[in-house]
Write an enzyme that holds these catalytic residues in place. Structure first.
Site, short mmCIF file in Angstrom:
data_model
loop_
_atom_site.label_atom_id
_atom_site.label_comp_id
_atom_site.label_asym_id
_atom_site.label_seq_id
_atom_site.Cartn_x
_atom_site.Cartn_y
_atom_site.Cartn_z
N ASN A 74 -7.82 66.99 15.01
CA ASN A 74 -8.16 66.79 13.61
C ASN A 74 -8.92 68.01 13.09
O ASN A 74 -9.88 68.46 13.71
CB ASN A 74 -9.02 65.53 13.48
CG ASN A 74 -9.12 65.04 12.05
OD1 ASN A 74 -9.09 65.85 11.10
ND2 ASN A 74 -9.25 63.75 11.89
N HIS A 144 -1.46 57.92 11.00
CA HIS A 144 -1.98 58.64 12.16
C HIS A 144 -3.07 57.80 12.81
O HIS A 144 -3.90 57.22 12.15
CB HIS A 144 -2.51 60.02 11.78
CG HIS A 144 -3.35 60.03 10.54
ND1 HIS A 144 -2.81 59.96 9.27
CD2 HIS A 144 -4.68 60.10 10.36
CE1 HIS A 144 -3.78 59.97 8.37
NE2 HIS A 144 -4.93 60.06 9.01
N HIS A 146 -6.33 57.63 14.96
CA HIS A 146 -7.46 58.45 15.35
C HIS A 146 -7.94 58.08 16.75
O HIS A 146 -8.02 56.89 17.08
CB HIS A 146 -8.64 58.24 14.39
CG HIS A 146 -8.38 58.72 13.00
ND1 HIS A 146 -8.63 60.01 12.60
CD2 HIS A 146 -7.89 58.08 11.91
CE1 HIS A 146 -8.31 60.14 11.32
NE2 HIS A 146 -7.86 58.98 10.87
#
Ligand SMILES: [Zn+2]
Length: 186
Positions: A74, A144, A146
């Site tokens: 990220n 997405h 995490h």
């Protein structure tokens, strides 16, 4: 020993760090601004998760590639080593993932925790998805998962100015570590 006079390195997706980073050496900090937002919800509107797989692993900060999903660092991390697992397909709704995407997303989430434990000694994880802008998704159009590693005492890290965060490692170094620690398919 870090070279305090070296030029800022352009990081794909993050832009060129400005000179403030020199204040923070020796850990040449990745300097992150909110300047890479998509212009719309389509795959062709600058969606970063559609663009990243076209880059090399190093430039895209990709830790591992599967057949349906990939794992990437990220650029706006909550913690050093913050990974995301994304389908290659531009899809916003978790319920719209097909069987192979669902299975590999789960498998890559498992391997992400294994790689983070091995590479960084992570003691715990926050794992999950924000589905939809109202739920806090930064890029709502392309889902997405995490995977945020946690260590005791890591809370209240330093958000310095806006989206800038101070990280103890360069993202590229972190990528190298995690790619090396990524478990082979079992
Ligand atoms: Zn996309």
């Amino acid at each position: 020993m870090a070279d305090v006079d070296s030029e800022p390195i352009e990081q794909a997706g993050a832009g060129v760090p400005d000179n403030f980073q020199r204040l923070w050496t020796p850990h040449r900090m990745a300097y992150i601004k909110g300047e890479n937002k998509p212009t719309g919800s389509g795959a062709d509107d600058g969606c970063p998760f559609c663009e990243i797989p076209k880059l090399s692993d190093e430039d895209g900060l990709i830790v591992a590639r599967g057949s349906a999903v990939f794992a990437v660092l990220n650029l706006y991390p909550y913690n050093s080593g913050h990974l995301m697992v994304c389908p290659y397909r531009h899809v916003s709704d978790y319920a719209d993932l097909d069987g192979p995407e669902t299975a590999e997303l789960a498998e890559f989430t498992k391997r992400a925790t294994q790689a983070l434990r091995k590479a960084s000694g992570a003691q715990g994880f926050n794992v999950g998805m924000n589905l939809g802008g109202v739920a806090g998704a930064g890029i709502a159009a392309h889902l997405h998962q995490h995977v945020v590693p946690r260590w005791g005492g890591d809370t209240n890290f330093m958000p310095v100015v806006g989206h800038t965060r101070v990280l103890p490692q360069l993202l590229r170094d972190t990528r190298d570590l995690l790619a090396g620690a990524w478990p082979a398919a079992s």
